[in-house]
Design an enzyme around this catalytic site. Sequence first.
Site, short mmCIF file in Angstrom:
data_model
loop_
_atom_site.label_atom_id
_atom_site.label_comp_id
_atom_site.label_asym_id
_atom_site.label_seq_id
_atom_site.Cartn_x
_atom_site.Cartn_y
_atom_site.Cartn_z
N SER A 1 0.85 -1.19 0.00
CA SER A 1 0.00 0.00 0.00
C SER A 1 0.89 1.25 0.00
O SER A 1 1.73 1.39 -0.89
CB SER A 1 -0.95 -0.05 1.20
OG SER A 1 -1.98 0.91 1.08
N GLU B 1 -9.47 -5.24 -4.27
CA GLU B 1 -8.87 -4.26 -3.36
C GLU B 1 -9.92 -3.35 -2.74
O GLU B 1 -9.89 -3.03 -1.55
CB GLU B 1 -7.85 -3.40 -4.12
CG GLU B 1 -6.69 -4.15 -4.75
CD GLU B 1 -5.50 -4.28 -3.84
OE1 GLU B 1 -5.58 -3.88 -2.66
OE2 GLU B 1 -4.47 -4.81 -4.30
N HIS C 1 -8.02 -5.37 -0.21
CA HIS C 1 -6.74 -4.71 0.08
C HIS C 1 -6.22 -5.19 1.43
O HIS C 1 -6.97 -5.32 2.40
CB HIS C 1 -6.98 -3.20 0.12
CG HIS C 1 -5.74 -2.37 0.18
ND1 HIS C 1 -4.82 -2.31 -0.84
CD2 HIS C 1 -5.27 -1.54 1.16
CE1 HIS C 1 -3.85 -1.47 -0.51
NE2 HIS C 1 -4.10 -1.01 0.70
#
Length: 474
Positions: A186, A303, A393
């Site tokens: 990320s 995600e 995610h």
Amino acid sequence: MSAHPQVTISTGILKGEADAGIRRFLGIPYAAPPFGANRFHEPQPPAAWEGVRDATAFGPTAPQLPYPGAIGELLGSVRIPGDDILTANVWSPEGAAGAPVVLWIHGGAFERGAPALPGYDGTAFARAGVVFASIGYRLGSEGFSVLDGAPRNLGLRDVAAGLEWVHREISAFGGDPARITVMGESAGGSLVAGLLARDDSRALVSRAIIQSGPLQAQSAQKAGRVTAQLAKRLGIRPTRDAFAAVAPDELLEARRQHATGSSPLGGAPGFQLTIDPESLPRSPHDVLASIETPLLIGSNTDEYRLWFTPEALAGVTELKLFAARLALRIPARAIRAYRSAWPGASTGEIFGQVATDAILRAPATRVATAKPSPTYLYEFAWQSPVRDLRAAHALELGFVFDRLADAESHRLAGPDAPRELAAAMNADWIRFIATGDPGWPAFDESRTTRRYDTRISDGPQRRQEPLDLLPLSP
């Protein structure tokens, strides 16, 4: 093996802990505390110490607030008080000498996260013969403000200083400074991309892993919107002196009020990397395609399901999808292609998939397609039973670190996630760190991608037509 091994580095002697053939040294300063006279300045060298420094506990964490609302029930946080936040942690195998090294950079949208989170324990890597290091860095306003009179990208500068520390000191822990892989997820993946975009940092990196990391840095004007809005809320000017006069907790509270009700594609702007002549001359997405550093890069199938709750997805109307399409400069025929590729998807799910691909999958694919040196693409597709997250995610983290037994992993993956998939994924990452080859063909005209699901498979990347219709820089 001693239960309290010692190592000597350039700033002094460290006492760590050892168990089952793994040595662990925590909370080691790689730069001076970035407060007081050092606040909103470049990272400064750490001070040496006399005697033996205890390195059996994590150092203080960067100022931050827990995740709010529903996402806070899925992602944990830890806050350890103190100013000495620029510290490193090392896990090393007993007797290691010239071992491959990996440097982990945590995520958290540039304003949350810490290496002290239990899921980031480096034991699985050290058990396989890798020296694992992790670092903290400045977050939020402290690390990514765009202020008159202050250097930009302070959080990235911290990470670059941490990489330099690893290169300089890791041989004392049995690591090879010529074999450093940088790895992040990320925002941490964005910071890895930022390191690769800098000539000085890239020279210290042998390989890199980017997990679900946005690759684009922004102009100072765009990246500085959050700073300007916070300054207005606080009634001050966006300058170093003005922000340095505000306590860190006050900045956090102003940001909390500012960000309430926002989402990744709407509401208040967030912190981002800034294109800057000194610290980041070019956006990583413009640089990565031409570098020689071997790269492992990928994303998760769904995600967006961490970013948006099921209720938020159900509330996405055709009008909102239309507005998002205009904001991201996505042509109408791309939306038609998405509807064709996902015939049963709701409007909200189409919205989320476009966001996933525009922010993460399409840029990674373009880099892999253009890059001359080996690039290995993956997709994490295993679907969590928790809250209809599917392959959301951050879900892959428990698999990459082989930490599915942790309570932190249970929040996202549940208690019965497949251990064999975690073992396989962790082994592939370790193989890449050690050899530069994770075990599947590099991305080329065949678009081979490793897909991690209940069954691991290699094949051409799926859903290529929608990806090809997305703009180069949304």
